[in-house]
Design an enzyme around this catalytic site. Sequence first.
Site, PDB file in Angstrom:
ATOM      1  CE1 TYR A  82     -16.951  -6.746  26.984  1.00 46.61           C
ATOM      2  CE2 TYR A  82     -16.783  -4.882  28.503  1.00 46.61           C
ATOM      3  CZ  TYR A  82     -16.177  -5.883  27.748  1.00 46.61           C
ATOM      4  OH  TYR A  82     -14.814  -6.011  27.749  1.00 46.61           O
ATOM      5  CB  CYS A 181     -25.569  -0.728  27.622  1.00 49.34           C
ATOM      6  SG  CYS A 181     -26.222  -1.758  26.295  1.00 49.34           S
TER       7      CYS A 181
END
Length: 225
Positions: A82, A181
């Site tokens: 993400y 992330c």
Amino acid sequence: MQTNAHTVQIPEWRTTSELVSYPEALAEMQSRAEAIHTGEANELVWFLEHPPLYTAGTSSHAEDLVDPDRFPVYEAGRGGQYTYHGPGQRTVYLMLDLKNRGRDVRAYVHNLEEWVIRTLSLLGVKGERRDGRVGIWVVRDDGREDKIAAIGVRVRRWVTFHGIAINVSPDLSHFGGIVPCGIAEHGVTSLADLGVDISMEELDRLLKQTFTEIFPGTSPGPTTG
């Protein structure tokens, strides 16, 4: 137009001043990448900002989307997990033809990292790579490490899309809706948070300067708005 299959192109440089929706950007990247592959368009380096949103990479974990209702969430199709995009963040999408640039995806990602690191160094900021952690990191005075730039890449038929995102002056609280992330034990920072006051225009100028150092044989081509 491409003139030779083995000739490094001069990319078009595009800067979009208004916020670009993610679906619009994704459609443009896909269309341009296809045109580059077929020889109908030159490479493109595109500078833009998005409205606040989250993107999910191919390695995303659902539990890392902490606040799914905060901002729109889009499947990105790139590698990684993400990521947040929003105003105050310089996003650069690169559609480059790796058939003319060595056909080495790992080297390409390393060059993107070096591009960010070298640009930050011109601003007095030491950006660093970390094994097992995608992106570029800075070490704060108290020893903690914060992420200042994200990198996400997809390659289709040797043409790249997606790229880099450097935090210039975004609202850092917006990162709170995700585990960026997938890394919960580290934070996120920005140039503004580090005390660096720089306009997008000046950052773009530095990025163009260092691009020609990192990607040999390439010079900024025509600029479009």
